[in-house]
Enzyme design. Structure first.
Site, short mmCIF file in Angstrom:
data_model
loop_
_atom_site.label_atom_id
_atom_site.label_comp_id
_atom_site.label_asym_id
_atom_site.label_seq_id
_atom_site.Cartn_x
_atom_site.Cartn_y
_atom_site.Cartn_z
N THR A 201 17.77 124.88 52.87
CA THR A 201 18.35 124.07 53.94
C THR A 201 18.28 125.05 55.25
OG1 THR A 201 19.87 122.75 52.59
CG2 THR A 201 20.34 122.71 54.71
N GLY A 204 15.06 125.23 56.53
CA GLY A 204 14.62 123.62 56.98
C GLY A 204 15.13 123.32 58.28
N GLU A 221 11.81 118.84 52.51
CA GLU A 221 12.27 118.89 51.16
C GLU A 221 12.97 120.00 50.75
OE1 GLU A 221 11.96 116.25 49.14
OE2 GLU A 221 10.32 115.11 50.23
N CYS A 255 14.99 122.68 42.50
CA CYS A 255 15.63 122.09 43.45
C CYS A 255 16.45 120.73 42.97
CB CYS A 255 15.04 121.81 44.70
SG CYS A 255 13.66 120.69 44.02
#
Length: 511
Positions: A201, A204, A221, A255
């Site tokens: 994250t 991301g 993702e 994940c």
């Protein structure tokens, strides 16, 4: 178009030159023809089939991945996805003609599946082949030029990709950029038409911020703490096997691995006892000697996981052994965990499974909803009311009931996150759609009746023209089918009655 075999490694182009090369190929129309797309996908399939051993070996070197996990979770997964794409490609790519109203009854209403242009795909280290090559194939299928960036943490898999893609695919339209954070940062400064990122994250957010500067659409993702709820209605041994498998494949570096368990203390005790037997059956007395357990990808991630174990040492009920030199962490279960424990602060991404006691499904729902939305959620129950309550009162990227990870194998189920666990989805047709712009098109004709119907829109404006246009544009509900069975029954009755009278009449005439 040039598809050749590289005999000697040329001098690496700069990142701006590489990206511009992809733009030039797309602008020349290289990637749009279906013949080109199909040829590239068939070449990828040949690459997989001819290099299976090399792919398995690269995964073994990077993660000490067993042959079975390497083939089932990456190599075969890629092959099956590609075969599915090739089988459906023409169907997916053809224009769609949606329904139309009376206003457009003489017109053509079409949705074209346009490629975005030049796509950047950034892969992840935990499934370094699948998570890069699967979205890449979808981008090619949709007619895009592609720049791929494999993870530098999975060195051998990155080398495989950098060596093999130029040998099998179009060197002008499918390009590889190697390197680490510096190269990724420079890539994100270039102009792309779409960005697809798989990873944590934190990174991301950086990718998303970079994309917003040029209004580039993205798929992220990511991950998160995916919960498992277990109640007392399930077969605890079967449930333990399914949960532990999903947790400990790839040493928990998945994940969608179960991140933590929510259950009553009674179920917790039963689960722990079942887990001890299952893990002994799978990995023996000394799991470190098992050929079926992966290793942690590097020392930094090992140290991070070791710190979680150190903070939970008094609550470890299964496993707990580590070896820093071997980057080995034994499959571990931590019981009676609370939300304040360090292990509940972030995604674990390793072979450690905490259990948080809750009284019931209602408490589990409150616990889940108090945190960021997870990438997936697992529900173990045979009670439909409990299952529906969890499904309807929580939000997650996906859900799997009474198993773990297996939802990834259903290509008709889009895979993706929500909120902090990501945005966008792929797999199967959803991968093709991710890299496709749905271009709406209305094609009017010059028929006299069509112009007559539309002439009321022209000045001078009048109330009669306005009312006529509003009548044409008014949405009408289709007739209710509620009474259709009764009408059919009535019609059948009338028909039978008429038939009887006809027969009687014929009989009387014969007499």
């Amino acid at each position: 178009m040039t598809i050749g075999t590289v005999t000697s490694k040329p001098k690496a182009a700069s990142i701006p030159e590489t990206v511009q090369k992809a733009h030039d190929a797309f602008n020349r129309g290289v990637t749009k023809p279906m013949e080109w797309r199909r040829k590239q996908l068939k070449s990828m399939l040949r690459m997989y089939e001819e290099n299976q051993d090399a792919m398995v070996e690269a995964l073994r070197k990077d993660l000490r991945r067993s042959k079975m996990e390497a083939l089932l979770l990456e190599v075969d997964y890629l092959i099956n996805d590609l075969k599915n794409t090739l089988h459906h490609l023409d169907e997916w790519a053809k224009p769609v003609r949606p329904s139309k109203t009376i206003v457009n009854m003489l017109d053509d209403v079409v949705i074209y599946n346009d490629p975005y242009g030049v796509v950047l795909v950034i892969g992840a280290w935990n499934y370094p082949l699948q998570l890069l090559l699967l979205p890449m194939s979808g981008a090619i299928a949709a007619g895009n030029a592609v720049v791929v960036k494999p993870s530098e943490l999975s060195v051998n898999c990155a080398n495989f990709i950098a060596e093999m893609l130029p040998k099998y695919l179009d060197n002008d339209a499918v390009l590889v950029v190697e390197g680490g954070p510096k190269e990724t940062t420079e890539l994100l400064q270039q102009k792309f038409d779409y960005i697809f990122f798989t990873g944590g994250t934190g990174i991301g957010k950086i990718v998303y911020e970079a994309a917003t500067k040029s209004l580039t659409p993205v798929t992220l993702e990511l991950g998160g703490k995916s919960p498992v709820y277990i109640d007392n209605t399930v077969d605890i041994v079967v449930s333990a096997r399914r949960i532990l498998w999903g947790k400990f494949i790839n040493a928990g570096q998945t994940c969608i691995a179960p991140d933590y368990v929510l259950c009553s203390k009674e179920v917790q005790d039963k689960f722990v006892e079942a887990a001890k037997k299952v893990l002994y059956e799978w990995y023996g007395e000394d799991p470190q000697k098992s050929p079926d357990l992966c290793r942690i990808v590097n020392s930094r991630h090992f140290s991070r996981l070791q710190s979680l174990l150190d903070a939970s040492v008094n609550k470890i009920v299964v496993g707990g052994k580590t070896d820093a030199q071997d980057r080995f962490i034994e499959p571990t279960i931590v019981a009676n965990v609370t939300e304040k424990d360090k292990i509940m602060e972030g995604e674990i991404f390793g072979p450690i499974l905490p259990i948080v006691p809750v009284e019931n499904a209602y408490e589990a729902i409150k616990f889940i909803n108090a945190r960021e939305k997870p990438l997936t959620m697992y529900i173990f129950t045979t009670n439909a009311t409990v299952r529906d309550s969890l499904l309807n009162n929580t939000s997650s990227g996906s859900v799997c009931c009474n198993d773990t990870v297996m939802q990834m194998g259903v290509d008709t189920l889009p895979f993706g996150g929500v909120g902090h666990s990501g945005m966008g989805a792929y797999h199967g047709k959803a991968t093709f759609d991710t890299f496709t712009h749905k271009k709406s098109c209305l094609i009017k004709n010059f028929a006299a009746i069509g112009e007559k119907l539309g002439s009321g829109r022209y000045p001078p404006y009048t109330d009669s023209n306005l009312n006529f246009i509003r009548t044409l544009m008014r949405k009408r509900q289709p007739p209710s089918l509620k009474f259709l069975p009764y009408l059919l029954a009535f019609a059948l009755g009338v028909g039978v009655t008429y038939g009887v009278f006809a027969v009687q009449k014929m009989s009387s005439e014969d007499l």
